[in-house]
Design a protein around this motif. Structure first.
Motif, PDB file in Angstrom:
ATOM      1  N   ALA A 608       0.930  -1.128   0.015  1.00  0.00           N
ATOM      2  CA  ALA A 608       0.084  -0.126  -0.178  1.00  0.00           C
ATOM      3  C   ALA A 608       0.932   1.165   0.094  1.00  0.00           C
ATOM      4  CB  ALA A 608      -0.964  -0.031   1.218  1.00  0.00           C
ATOM      5  N   VAL A 609       0.879   2.099  -0.941  1.00  0.00           N
ATOM      6  CA  VAL A 609       1.729   3.230  -1.131  1.00  0.00           C
ATOM      7  C   VAL A 609       1.249   4.462  -0.347  1.00  0.00           C
ATOM      8  CG1 VAL A 609       2.470   2.468  -3.345  1.00  0.00           C
ATOM      9  CG2 VAL A 609       0.654   3.826  -3.414  1.00  0.00           C
ATOM     10  N   GLY A 610      -0.143   4.279  -0.012  1.00  0.00           N
ATOM     11  CA  GLY A 610      -0.765   5.510   0.827  1.00  0.00           C
ATOM     12  C   GLY A 610      -2.178   5.316   1.208  1.00  0.00           C
ATOM     13  N   LEU A 611      -2.562   6.477   1.505  1.00  0.00           N
ATOM     14  CA  LEU A 611      -3.951   6.635   1.901  1.00  0.00           C
ATOM     15  C   LEU A 611      -4.473   7.679   1.248  1.00  0.00           C
ATOM     16  CD1 LEU A 611      -4.103   5.745   5.803  1.00  0.00           C
ATOM     17  CD2 LEU A 611      -5.154   4.475   4.080  1.00  0.00           C
ATOM     18  N   GLU A 615      -8.834   5.884   1.963  1.00  0.00           N
ATOM     19  CA  GLU A 615      -8.801   4.735   1.196  1.00  0.00           C
ATOM     20  C   GLU A 615      -7.424   4.100   0.514  1.00  0.00           C
ATOM     21  OE1 GLU A 615     -11.587   2.721   0.341  1.00  0.00           O
ATOM     22  OE2 GLU A 615     -12.970   4.104   1.097  1.00  0.00           O
ATOM     23  N   LEU A 616      -7.196   2.971   0.820  1.00  0.00           N
ATOM     24  CA  LEU A 616      -5.859   2.429   0.455  1.00  0.00           C
ATOM     25  C   LEU A 616      -5.472   2.897  -0.790  1.00  0.00           C
ATOM     26  CD1 LEU A 616      -5.633  -0.978   2.578  1.00  0.00           C
ATOM     27  CD2 LEU A 616      -4.329   1.154   2.944  1.00  0.00           C
ATOM     28  N   VAL A 617      -4.382   3.194  -1.181  1.00  0.00           N
ATOM     29  CA  VAL A 617      -3.867   3.271  -2.580  1.00  0.00           C
ATOM     30  C   VAL A 617      -2.980   1.945  -2.553  1.00  0.00           C
ATOM     31  CG1 VAL A 617      -2.507   4.408  -4.375  1.00  0.00           C
ATOM     32  CG2 VAL A 617      -4.267   5.793  -2.830  1.00  0.00           C
ATOM     33  N   VAL A 618      -3.128   0.981  -3.250  1.00  0.00           N
ATOM     34  CA  VAL A 618      -2.328  -0.059  -3.243  1.00  0.00           C
ATOM     35  C   VAL A 618      -1.570  -0.327  -4.804  1.00  0.00           C
ATOM     36  CG1 VAL A 618      -2.180  -2.729  -3.085  1.00  0.00           C
ATOM     37  CG2 VAL A 618      -3.777  -1.273  -1.505  1.00  0.00           C
ATOM     38  N   GLU A 619      -0.432  -0.951  -4.649  1.00  0.00           N
ATOM     39  CA  GLU A 619      -0.031  -1.353  -6.066  1.00  0.00           C
ATOM     40  C   GLU A 619       0.010  -3.073  -5.980  1.00  0.00           C
ATOM     41  OE1 GLU A 619       1.709  -2.131  -9.054  1.00  0.00           O
ATOM     42  OE2 GLU A 619       2.257  -0.299  -8.565  1.00  0.00           O
ATOM     43  N   LEU A 627       8.580  -7.235   2.774  1.00  0.00           N
ATOM     44  CA  LEU A 627       7.378  -7.509   3.710  1.00  0.00           C
ATOM     45  C   LEU A 627       6.647  -6.211   3.582  1.00  0.00           C
ATOM     46  CD1 LEU A 627       6.217  -9.303   6.193  1.00  0.00           C
ATOM     47  CD2 LEU A 627       7.935  -8.138   7.489  1.00  0.00           C
ATOM     48  N   ALA A 628       5.426  -6.523   3.050  1.00  0.00           N
ATOM     49  CA  ALA A 628       4.601  -5.322   2.992  1.00  0.00           C
ATOM     50  C   ALA A 628       4.087  -4.643   4.342  1.00  0.00           C
ATOM     51  CB  ALA A 628       3.422  -5.512   2.238  1.00  0.00           C
ATOM     52  N   ARG A 629       4.003  -3.438   4.503  1.00  0.00           N
ATOM     53  CA  ARG A 629       3.464  -2.964   5.683  1.00  0.00           C
ATOM     54  C   ARG A 629       2.139  -2.776   5.780  1.00  0.00           C
ATOM     55  NH1 ARG A 629       5.324   3.285   5.377  1.00  0.00           N
ATOM     56  NH2 ARG A 629       4.416   3.240   3.152  1.00  0.00           N
ATOM     57  N   SER A 630       1.550  -2.940   7.061  1.00  0.00           N
ATOM     58  CA  SER A 630       0.321  -3.010   7.596  1.00  0.00           C
ATOM     59  C   SER A 630      -0.520  -1.963   7.206  1.00  0.00           C
ATOM     60  CB  SER A 630       0.190  -3.876   9.073  1.00  0.00           C
ATOM     61  OG  SER A 630       0.642  -2.819   9.943  1.00  0.00           O
ATOM     62  N   THR A 631      -1.786  -2.099   7.313  1.00  0.00           N
ATOM     63  CA  THR A 631      -2.536  -1.052   7.383  1.00  0.00           C
ATOM     64  C   THR A 631      -2.597  -0.055   8.428  1.00  0.00           C
ATOM     65  OG1 THR A 631      -4.223  -2.050   6.053  1.00  0.00           O
ATOM     66  CG2 THR A 631      -5.144  -0.138   7.166  1.00  0.00           C
ATOM     67  N   PRO A 632      -2.369  -0.840   9.832  1.00  0.00           N
ATOM     68  CA  PRO A 632      -2.367   0.292  10.900  1.00  0.00           C
ATOM     69  C   PRO A 632      -0.937   1.181  10.883  1.00  0.00           C
ATOM     70  CG  PRO A 632      -2.811  -1.738  11.502  1.00  0.00           C
ATOM     71  CD  PRO A 632      -2.767  -1.844   9.953  1.00  0.00           C
ATOM     72  N   GLU A 633       0.129   0.473  10.098  1.00  0.00           N
ATOM     73  CA  GLU A 633       1.276   1.193  10.114  1.00  0.00           C
ATOM     74  C   GLU A 633       1.281   2.621   9.248  1.00  0.00           C
ATOM     75  OE1 GLU A 633       5.773   0.617   8.579  1.00  0.00           O
ATOM     76  OE2 GLU A 633       4.598  -0.808   8.888  1.00  0.00           O
TER      77      GLU A 633
END
Length: 659
Positions: A608-611, A615-619, A627-633
């Protein structure tokens, strides 16, 4: 092919299959409609038998789809294909496509698919396919005016089996044959010994009748073509639209079909139409002809002054004379004209030919009478002659048309089969075009997808974001919630299933290992109880003990028990799969699993490259060794960088905990 050697086909099923024409061809071609013509064989059962026959031919174990979720993906693929078939038969045939590890089966289907993908699904062909269906034999209808006769008991039994529509009688001599001729319009004798006998009625000696069903019972052939006429015409239209080759002269076929009515009677023959009208209208026309004569006589009498001297009147009375004598004496010419008018009306209204007209004129005698009345005996003779002429012509036309159509029967079977086969091809072509598919390449280990788009997502296909992903060996797939991890597993499963069915895949390109089995373990709904947890472990124990060349897809296995235990268990499973299996394990515990494993586990991440407005902006394409970062991070990072009131560095401190 030995039918009983096919899995699931026992003695009874084999006997049923033997009752249809060319069961081996139907099995070889996956002709589900033909197999379903066997007694008590449904289309679903026929498709299962065809699949079993194909598996036997290619030595396929039938174990490629190793889990329920893998089978669900296959079912979804079939649904997408069947939605693009026009006919039910094509949809049933598509049921014979299945994923397999058999290289020969995959290559066989791929060769066919390469041709299918070149087919143009033009609207004219698709419209014509709507009316195509397997040809069916209508129920036999009893024919009562015709019978077969023989003196041989064995031949009698053969005839009964060959011609259930007719009565088959035993006759011992010409007297018995004559009795039959009085009870039936036509008697067909099967024994050459009766050749040359002189018997009143329509008696035909035909020793080869059992080999000429279209001549003995032309109604059978005509009923078949009448019942299937629209399907045959539709198949013919498909051939014209798609420019398919046919052994038949399609124009000649259309012409002959146009001579059939819906009930199997011959139409379009002017002479038969004339005779049918003459028989049907005879009584009404005779009655009208009487009226014509009587109206003319009545009018003549009313307009004529007849003077009879007393002596003449006395003489006529003494002689017992009546109106007939008066007509003969005073209105002879008028009566003759009235009779002639009645005869002309009868001949003209029924359009009688010269021989028929000669008999018809005798229906109104020249003897003067009033009112004029027809001769019933003559009218009955005329009716009999017209009926015989009608029936003979109808029989000849039936035999001629049945003979022509019987010669086209095999060609019509091929015509319909080819049209239905084109529907199957077009379903694959439409699938490939609708989802921008290409044929995959087999080779190396693992699977590599470029520009893959899953048509199984709950959105329009045009809105699907393409995914690039390459994986080999056991791999952990990390990512944020709702980032597309499960969708990626579905795409991997979909591409694997399609590739191993021999079908095109929805991607720009795919290179894939030829696998022997697909294991897809979907996410469990909640923590399992002890029994279910034990069953799940047993399932994975069987998986680990299996062979090589497998694709294993597992979605959040950690949900089955406590996170700490899950990480240890998953690490152990990955250790056993290392070096022999391609595996993708979706997990939020990728870091913990990696630490617990005794080898270097690959970790890929859907980042996820940002919000954006929450809303999540996801690659969507997984990145290797990330290791992908989590939504809480991501949320904490957003607060740390955007909040003006973080005076004591609370968000910054929380963000540091993720490092």
């Amino acid at each position: 092919m030995e039918l009983e050697s096919i899995s699931g086909v026992g003695e009874k099923t084999a006997a049923r299959l033997q009752s249809i024409e060319e069961p081996e061809r139907a099995l070889r071609e996956g002709d589900v409609a033909a197999l379903a013509r066997a007694p008590e064989i449904t289309p679903g059962r026929a498709a299962a038998i065809a699949r079993a026959a194909i598996r036997a031919e290619h030595d396929d174990s039938g174990t490629f789809l190793a889990t329920d979720r893998a089978r669900e993906i296959h079912r979804a693929v079939l649904d997408l294909l069947q939605e693009r078939a026009v006919t039910d038969d094509a949809a049933h045939r598509l049921e014979t496509l299945f994923p397999t590890g058999s290289a020969s089966r995959i290559e066989e289907v791929r060769e066919w698919v390469e041709r299918a993908m070149e087919r143009e699904p033009d609207p004219e062909t698709l419209d014509a396919l709507v009316g195509v269906g397997p040809l069916e034999s209508p129920p036999a209808e009893r024919i009562r005016e015709r019978c077969l006769a023989t003196a041989d008991a064995e031949r009698h039994a053969e005839a009964q089996e060959a011609f259930p529509e007719l009565s088959v009688e035993i006759v011992e001599d010409t007297r018995g044959l004559a009795d039959l001729a009085r009870g039936y319009a036509t008697v067909i004798v099967l024994d050459e010994a009766f050749a040359g006998v002189d018997i009143d009625g329509d008696v035909r000696v035909m020793p080869d009748a059992l080999d000429s069903p279209e001549e003995v019972v032309p109604e059978r052939t005509l009923a078949f073509f009448a019942h299937n006429r629209e399907r045959i015409r539709a198949a013919s239209a498909v051939h014209r639209a798609a420019e398919l080759d046919s052994s038949l002269d399609l124009a000649a076929l259309d012409d002959r079909l146009a001579e059939l009515d819906d009930d199997g009677t011959v139409i379009g023959d002017d002479e038969l139409d004339r005779l049918e009208r003459a028989v049907d209208d005879l009584d009404a026309t005779v009655s009208t002809a009487e009226s014509v004569a009587n109206d003319r006589l009545r009018e003549a009498i009313e307009e004529r002054d007849v003077t009879i001297e007393g002596a003449d009147l006395l003489s006529l009375v003494e002689q017992g004379a009546g109106v007939d004598s008066l007509l003969s004496r005073e209105l002879e010419d008028e009566h003759a004209a009235a009779i002639e008018a009645a005869r002309d009306h009868l001949v003209d209204a029924l359009a009688l030919d010269s021989s028929e007209a000669e008999l018809a004129t005798r229906a109104f005698p020249e003897e003067p009478t009033f009112p004029v009345e027809h001769d019933e005996e003559i009218v009955n003779r005329l009716r009999e002659d017209l009926t015989v002429a009608r029936d003979r012509r109808a029989s000849r036309l039936k035999r001629d048309l049945a003979a022509d159509l019987a010669g086209m029967r095999e060609g019509c079977d091929e015509l319909v089969r080819a049209a239905l086969a084109r529907d199957v091809e077009l379903a694959v072509s439409r699938f490939a075009r609708d989802f921008d598919c290409v044929l995959p390449e087999f080779g190396d280990s693992g699977i590599a997808i470029e520009g893959g788009c899953s048509p199984l997502l709950d959105c329009a296909f045009a809105e699907v974001e393409p995914i690039d992903y390459e994986v080999s060996g056991p791999t952990l797939l990390s990512g944020v919630n709702s980032g597309g991890k499960t969708s990626t597993l579905d795409l991997l499963a979909l591409v694997t299933v399609l590739s191993h069915m021999g079908l095109p895949v929805p991607a720009d390109s795919v290179r894939i290992e030829r696998y022997e089995a697909l294991h897809y373990q979907e996410k469990s709904q909640g923590t399992l109880d002890a029994g279910a947890f034990e069953a799940t472990l047993r399932e994975f124990a069987g998986l680990v003990a299996g062979g090589t060349h497998r694709l294993v897809l597992v979605d959040e296995l950690e949900s089955i028990t406590e996170p700490g235990a899950s990480a240890t268990i998953i690490a152990g499973i990955l250790e056993e799969l290392a070096g022999s299996t391609t595996g993708v394990f979706v997990s939020h515990l990728a870091g913990e699993i990696s630490e617990a494993a005794d080898f270097s586990v690959s970790i890929d991440g859907i980042e996820a490259v940002g919000l954006d407005d929450g809303e999540l902006v996801v690659e969507r394409s997984p990145k290797k060794d990330v290791l992908a970062r989590s939504t809480p991070e991501l949320i904490v990072e957003k607060l740390a960088t955007e909040s003006d009131d973080d005076t004591d560095g609370f968000y910054e401190k929380l963000l540091g905990k993720f490092e």
